[in-house]
Design an enzyme around this catalytic site. Structure first.
Site, short mmCIF file in Angstrom:
data_model
loop_
_atom_site.label_atom_id
_atom_site.label_comp_id
_atom_site.label_asym_id
_atom_site.label_seq_id
_atom_site.Cartn_x
_atom_site.Cartn_y
_atom_site.Cartn_z
N GLY A 1 43.45 44.04 43.04
CA GLY A 1 42.62 43.12 42.25
C GLY A 1 42.26 41.83 42.96
N GLN A 2 42.64 41.69 44.24
CA GLN A 2 42.26 40.46 44.93
C GLN A 2 40.75 40.49 45.20
OE1 GLN A 2 44.26 39.68 48.70
NE2 GLN A 2 43.47 37.58 48.78
N SER A 3 40.07 39.44 44.78
CA SER A 3 38.62 39.37 44.97
C SER A 3 38.22 38.20 45.85
CB SER A 3 37.91 39.27 43.62
OG SER A 3 38.32 38.12 42.92
N HIS B 1 45.87 32.52 46.99
CA HIS B 1 45.92 31.68 45.79
C HIS B 1 46.93 32.26 44.82
CE1 HIS B 1 42.74 34.68 45.28
NE2 HIS B 1 43.11 34.73 44.00
N LEU B 2 47.63 31.36 44.16
CA LEU B 2 48.58 31.76 43.12
C LEU B 2 47.92 31.54 41.76
CD1 LEU B 2 51.64 32.52 42.51
CD2 LEU B 2 51.93 30.08 42.04
N ASN C 1 47.74 38.24 43.93
CA ASN C 1 47.17 39.56 44.20
C ASN C 1 46.96 39.69 45.71
OD1 ASN C 1 46.96 40.30 41.47
ND2 ASN C 1 45.06 39.14 41.26
N ASP D 1 40.79 28.46 36.68
CA ASP D 1 40.12 29.72 37.02
C ASP D 1 38.81 29.82 36.24
OD1 ASP D 1 41.24 32.71 38.22
OD2 ASP D 1 39.50 32.70 36.89
P1 DGP Z 1 41.81 37.28 42.60
O1 DGP Z 1 41.10 38.34 41.83
O2 DGP Z 1 43.33 37.38 42.52
O3 DGP Z 1 41.30 37.20 44.03
O4 DGP Z 1 41.45 35.91 41.88
C1 DGP Z 1 40.28 35.21 42.14
C2 DGP Z 1 40.03 34.33 40.95
O5 DGP Z 1 39.19 33.28 41.36
C3 DGP Z 1 39.33 35.03 39.78
O6 DGP Z 1 40.19 35.02 38.65
C4 DGP Z 1 38.09 34.19 39.51
C5 DGP Z 1 38.32 32.94 40.31
N1 DGP Z 1 37.13 32.38 40.92
C6 DGP Z 1 36.28 33.01 41.76
N2 DGP Z 1 35.32 32.16 42.17
C7 DGP Z 1 35.60 30.96 41.60
C8 DGP Z 1 34.98 29.69 41.65
O7 DGP Z 1 33.95 29.46 42.31
N3 DGP Z 1 35.55 28.69 40.91
C9 DGP Z 1 36.69 28.90 40.18
N4 DGP Z 1 37.16 27.84 39.49
N5 DGP Z 1 37.30 30.09 40.12
C10 DGP Z 1 36.77 31.10 40.81
#
Ligand code: DGP
Length: 107
Positions: free
Chosen positions: A90-92, A97-98, A84, A29
């Site tokens: 909080g899903q962004s 994804h887990l 999420n 992440d």
């Molecule tokens: P969520 O908030 O549950 O949708 O988690 C999305 C996660 O994805 C957040 O913790 C940050 C991560 N993330 C977003 N963009 C990127 C990316 O381009 N690369 C990586 N490695 N992680 C990312």
């Protein structure tokens, strides 16, 4: 569709994969919330975990077996897994994804 995780799964954005299987990849992440914070992502695009369960249940099975394998590889004593679903939770990134978190104590 402009989906960042589709670009990562297709190799369009160079990313170090900690796991790659038939249906799933895992990578770190960008914004870690624990010493180990990996994302396990299906190669096919589904908006969230429920959609993934309906469309490709085998990917969900692979996600959880990969999580167990990665936890062993990262020497995690225990680990937390989180999906999420929805912006309010909080899903962004709207590609299922887990989150796999470990390496610290959780309350
Ligand atoms: P969520 O908030 O549950 O949708 O988690 C999305 C996660 O994805 C957040 O913790 C940050 C991560 N993330 C977003 N963009 C990127 C990316 O381009 N690369 C990586 N490695 N992680 C990312």
């Amino acid at each position: 569709m402009n989906c960042i995780f589709c670009k990562i799964t297709k190799g369009e954005i160079p990313t170090n994969f900690h796991y790659e299987g038939e249906r799933v990849i895992a990578f770190a992440d960008l914004n870690p919330q624990a010493p180990t914070h990996l994302l396990l992502v299906p190669k096919s695009h589904y908006e969230n975990a429920a959609e993934l369960a309906k469309g490709d249940p085998n990917a969900l099975v692979e996600i959880f077996s990969a999580a167990e394998q990665l936890a062993r590889e990262f020497n995690l004593e225990g680990y937390r897994t989180v999906f999420n679903t929805g912006a309010a939770a909080g899903q962004s990134v709207f590609h299922a994804h887990l989150h796999l978190l470990g390496g610290r104590a959780f309350s």
